[in-house]
Design a protein around this motif. Sequence first.
Motif, PDB file in Angstrom:
ATOM      1  N   THR A  87       0.823  -1.205   0.000  1.00  0.00           N
ATOM      2  CA  THR A  87       0.000   0.000   0.000  1.00  0.00           C
ATOM      3  C   THR A  87       0.857   1.255   0.000  1.00  0.00           C
ATOM      4  O   THR A  87       0.426   2.289  -0.519  1.00  0.00           O
ATOM      5  CB  THR A  87      -0.981   0.010   1.187  1.00  0.00           C
ATOM      6  OG1 THR A  87      -0.262  -0.193   2.409  1.00  0.00           O
ATOM      7  CG2 THR A  87      -2.045  -1.072   1.017  1.00  0.00           C
ATOM      8  N   VAL A  91      -0.024   4.967  -2.579  1.00  0.00           N
ATOM      9  CA  VAL A  91      -0.542   6.223  -2.024  1.00  0.00           C
ATOM     10  C   VAL A  91      -0.576   7.340  -3.067  1.00  0.00           C
ATOM     11  O   VAL A  91      -1.596   8.013  -3.232  1.00  0.00           O
ATOM     12  CB  VAL A  91       0.272   6.649  -0.780  1.00  0.00           C
ATOM     13  CG1 VAL A  91      -0.147   8.014  -0.287  1.00  0.00           C
ATOM     14  CG2 VAL A  91       0.119   5.604   0.323  1.00  0.00           C
ATOM     15  N   ARG A  95      -3.919  10.009  -5.080  1.00  0.00           N
ATOM     16  CA  ARG A  95      -4.026  11.431  -4.717  1.00  0.00           C
ATOM     17  C   ARG A  95      -4.904  12.129  -5.764  1.00  0.00           C
ATOM     18  O   ARG A  95      -5.090  11.612  -6.863  1.00  0.00           O
ATOM     19  CB  ARG A  95      -2.644  12.073  -4.671  1.00  0.00           C
ATOM     20  CG  ARG A  95      -1.761  11.542  -3.562  1.00  0.00           C
ATOM     21  CD  ARG A  95      -0.487  12.359  -3.432  1.00  0.00           C
ATOM     22  NE  ARG A  95       0.484  11.727  -2.589  1.00  0.00           N
ATOM     23  CZ  ARG A  95       0.456  11.739  -1.256  1.00  0.00           C
ATOM     24  NH1 ARG A  95      -0.508  12.361  -0.638  1.00  0.00           N
ATOM     25  NH2 ARG A  95       1.385  11.136  -0.557  1.00  0.00           N
ATOM     26  N   PHE A 113      -5.713   3.126   1.110  1.00  0.00           N
ATOM     27  CA  PHE A 113      -4.434   3.479   0.482  1.00  0.00           C
ATOM     28  C   PHE A 113      -3.551   4.251   1.455  1.00  0.00           C
ATOM     29  O   PHE A 113      -3.227   5.411   1.237  1.00  0.00           O
ATOM     30  CB  PHE A 113      -4.698   4.263  -0.799  1.00  0.00           C
ATOM     31  CG  PHE A 113      -5.374   3.430  -1.850  1.00  0.00           C
ATOM     32  CD1 PHE A 113      -4.640   2.667  -2.729  1.00  0.00           C
ATOM     33  CD2 PHE A 113      -6.756   3.359  -1.922  1.00  0.00           C
ATOM     34  CE1 PHE A 113      -5.254   1.875  -3.685  1.00  0.00           C
ATOM     35  CE2 PHE A 113      -7.399   2.577  -2.867  1.00  0.00           C
ATOM     36  CZ  PHE A 113      -6.634   1.827  -3.749  1.00  0.00           C
ATOM     37  N   ILE A 114      -3.179   3.566   2.522  1.00  0.00           N
ATOM     38  CA  ILE A 114      -2.253   4.100   3.523  1.00  0.00           C
ATOM     39  C   ILE A 114      -1.201   3.018   3.744  1.00  0.00           C
ATOM     40  O   ILE A 114      -1.531   1.825   3.815  1.00  0.00           O
ATOM     41  CB  ILE A 114      -2.979   4.423   4.852  1.00  0.00           C
ATOM     42  CG1 ILE A 114      -4.063   5.482   4.622  1.00  0.00           C
ATOM     43  CG2 ILE A 114      -1.989   4.892   5.908  1.00  0.00           C
ATOM     44  CD1 ILE A 114      -4.924   5.743   5.852  1.00  0.00           C
TER      45      ILE A 114
END
Length: 154
Positions: A87, A91, A95, A113-114
């Motif tokens: 993950t 990231v 965005r 998505f961390i």
Amino acid sequence: MSTSSTSTTSTATAITSTVRPLTTRDADALTRAAVRAAEGLGVRGSVTVLDAGGQLLGFRRDDTAVLISGETSTRKAYTALQLDAPTAALVDLVRPDGPFHTLPTALDRPLLFIAGGVPLHRDGRVIGALGFGGGTPEQDHRIATAAIAEADLA
């Protein structure tokens, strides 16, 4: 005719060769390794281990971890499994200016998505995923990768 039958059988065998799946013993080893890595960083959190089908094989939440860490560790593992990628590497893709910025809302799936989710591989095939939640994203990723390395599932 028997020659083509033999070569077809050999090809089919090579294509369908099995990879040993992730086991509960593997999940236990990964969970213990993640706990050790987290303790080493002073992080209290949760660890989730999923098999290749996304089913829960292992889970542990530290008594003093924030409750949401259980959900985040599971979603991170699920995301890493579904996309076959850590993950931490995803990231930037989601965005607002990223190429997959709509992905988190486009699917009715528990994606997160961390950093902190990492797929597990054996013989080049994905066999599951590990997720850790409770620290900073960088700590969670570090804990997950340390656990995988210790359990020799990198």
